[in-house]
Design an enzyme around this catalytic site. Sequence first.
Site, PDB file in Angstrom:
ATOM      1  N   THR A 193       0.811  -1.217   0.000  1.00  0.00           N
ATOM      2  CA  THR A 193       0.000   0.000   0.000  1.00  0.00           C
ATOM      3  C   THR A 193       0.845   1.268   0.000  1.00  0.00           C
ATOM      4  OG1 THR A 193      -1.512   1.286   1.397  1.00  0.00           O
ATOM      5  CG2 THR A 193      -0.082  -0.221   2.531  1.00  0.00           C
ATOM      6  N   TYR A 229      -1.834   0.469   9.949  1.00  0.00           N
ATOM      7  CA  TYR A 229      -2.080  -0.235   8.684  1.00  0.00           C
ATOM      8  C   TYR A 229      -0.821  -0.213   7.817  1.00  0.00           C
ATOM      9  CZ  TYR A 229      -3.707  -0.947   3.918  1.00  0.00           C
ATOM     10  OH  TYR A 229      -3.834  -1.388   2.634  1.00  0.00           O
TER      11      TYR A 229
HETATM   12  N1  UFG Z   1     -12.708  10.740   3.240  1.00  0.00           N
HETATM   13  C1  UFG Z   1     -13.662  11.696   3.584  1.00  0.00           C
HETATM   14  N2  UFG Z   1     -14.910  11.257   3.838  1.00  0.00           N
HETATM   15  C2  UFG Z   1     -15.280   9.943   3.756  1.00  0.00           C
HETATM   16  C3  UFG Z   1     -14.314   9.001   3.399  1.00  0.00           C
HETATM   17  C4  UFG Z   1     -13.026   9.437   3.156  1.00  0.00           C
HETATM   18  O1  UFG Z   1     -13.370  12.883   3.676  1.00  0.00           O
HETATM   19  O2  UFG Z   1     -16.463   9.641   4.021  1.00  0.00           O
HETATM   20  C5  UFG Z   1     -11.335  11.201   2.934  1.00  0.00           C
HETATM   21  C6  UFG Z   1     -10.278  10.590   3.828  1.00  0.00           C
HETATM   22  O3  UFG Z   1     -10.131  11.315   5.035  1.00  0.00           O
HETATM   23  C7  UFG Z   1      -9.053  10.634   2.931  1.00  0.00           C
HETATM   24  C8  UFG Z   1      -9.629  10.444   1.511  1.00  0.00           C
HETATM   25  O4  UFG Z   1     -11.009  10.764   1.627  1.00  0.00           O
HETATM   26  O5  UFG Z   1      -8.470  11.888   2.998  1.00  0.00           O
HETATM   27  C9  UFG Z   1      -9.497   9.018   1.004  1.00  0.00           C
HETATM   28  O6  UFG Z   1      -9.965   8.145   2.014  1.00  0.00           O
HETATM   29  P1  UFG Z   1     -10.289   6.609   1.747  1.00  0.00           P
HETATM   30  O7  UFG Z   1     -10.850   6.049   3.019  1.00  0.00           O
HETATM   31  O8  UFG Z   1     -11.107   6.472   0.516  1.00  0.00           O
HETATM   32  O9  UFG Z   1      -8.871   5.986   1.433  1.00  0.00           O
HETATM   33  P2  UFG Z   1      -7.491   6.088   2.226  1.00  0.00           P
HETATM   34  O10 UFG Z   1      -6.623   7.053   1.465  1.00  0.00           O
HETATM   35  O11 UFG Z   1      -7.683   6.330   3.668  1.00  0.00           O
HETATM   36  O12 UFG Z   1      -6.943   4.620   2.102  1.00  0.00           O
HETATM   37  C10 UFG Z   1      -6.976   3.934   0.869  1.00  0.00           C
HETATM   38  C11 UFG Z   1      -7.005   2.452   1.160  1.00  0.00           C
HETATM   39  C12 UFG Z   1      -5.722   2.046   1.778  1.00  0.00           C
HETATM   40  C13 UFG Z   1      -4.549   2.528   0.959  1.00  0.00           C
HETATM   41  C14 UFG Z   1      -4.619   4.013   0.717  1.00  0.00           C
HETATM   42  C15 UFG Z   1      -3.491   4.437  -0.177  1.00  0.00           C
HETATM   43  O13 UFG Z   1      -8.086   2.110   2.016  1.00  0.00           O
HETATM   44  O14 UFG Z   1      -5.720   0.643   1.840  1.00  0.00           O
HETATM   45  O15 UFG Z   1      -5.862   4.297   0.108  1.00  0.00           O
HETATM   46  O16 UFG Z   1      -3.527   5.775  -0.530  1.00  0.00           O
HETATM   47  F1  UFG Z   1      -3.418   2.308   1.635  1.00  0.00           F
END
Ligand code: UFG
Length: 326
Positions: free
Chosen positions: A118, A142
């Site tokens: 990741t 993670y």
């Molecule tokens: N976000 C919001 N509101 C929501 C959901 C997410 O503002 O309802 C924001 C988060 O705070 C973050 C962005 O949108 O800033 C992306 O969040 P995601 O939960 O979609 O994804 P993440 O970046 O946290 O994580 C994902 C995968 C991981 C991976 C990562 C790599 O879940 O496994 O991308 O960039 F490691």
Amino acid sequence: MQKRVLVTGGAGYIGSHVVKALGEKGHEILVYDNLSTGHRESVLYGELVVGDLCNTENLAKVLKDFKPDAVMHFAASIQVNESVKKPLKYYINNTVNTLNLLDLLVKNSINDFVFSSTAAVYGMPDKIPVKESSPLIPINPYGSSKMMVEYMLKELSYAEKNFNYISLRYFNVAGADERGRIGQKYKEATHLITCALKAAVGEFNRLEIYGTDYDTPDGTCIRDYIHVNDLSDAHILALEYLFEKDISDVFNIGYGCGYSVREVVQAVKEVTGIDFPVCEIGRREGDSPVLVADSSKIKEKFSWKPKYDNLSYIIDTAWKWEKKLH
Ligand code: UFG
């Protein structure tokens, strides 16, 4: 040439898309999945064995009976925010379970391994887009749990001459099968595009934006969204590379294009034509402000050519899938 491939977590979102791609290539597939977040009906090719990675006795038997040429390892816990609250869950599911799996692979002389890593291993990279050579300084359990596996893999590949692996560092995977057969379906949605689509369809009463005070142009986090089919193609190329060559390596997979949370929300509104309510709240723990991939290495080495590098297309395929669930 047809090969025997064991896919852990092959009933899950990403695993099931890779199983589809493997099946289309004619490989013989065995999916090992505990169905905690995966779904039986998502396995479009091959056989499904319902089992837990922590049941090493069962796993050992499956490996002995199936005798895979390669293992692709998707089964893991994947939520950044949850990992901050339940770190041990991540070290057990992601690190310990992979350690036990690798031990069994060595004992059974299974020497080709594709690992789902990741972008979270980078933490808060100094340079964007981030290269594979950037230091690994994860900022959440993670990312740490996956980084530890990368360390194990590197050391194992030095120690065991025949053992080779490819570690693929995913950025933000989204979208769904273009024929609408499989897509993201979790009991609790947490990913941005899915949450925004659920707000559009009315399952969620609003989309919450986690943090608007980041050091980014519009104050919200920036991510590199990649279509799950392009990611699947990269897995097939990685597997073929392992079958041909005696080399281990690590690759980023993203498009190199960053979108802020606000930009994604706007794009979801445009694709769906629905102006759902949005509310700005505080930061979510564990979030990195900016993660955008430099994927030149995988493009050069594997001639990986993304086909779906278009945020609206990604959202559109996910939207068609989301509507099917309602
Ligand atoms: N976000 C919001 N509101 C929501 C959901 C997410 O503002 O309802 C924001 C988060 O705070 C973050 C962005 O949108 O800033 C992306 O969040 P995601 O939960 O979609 O994804 P993440 O970046 O946290 O994580 C994902 C995968 C991981 C991976 C990562 C790599 O879940 O496994 O991308 O960039 F490691």
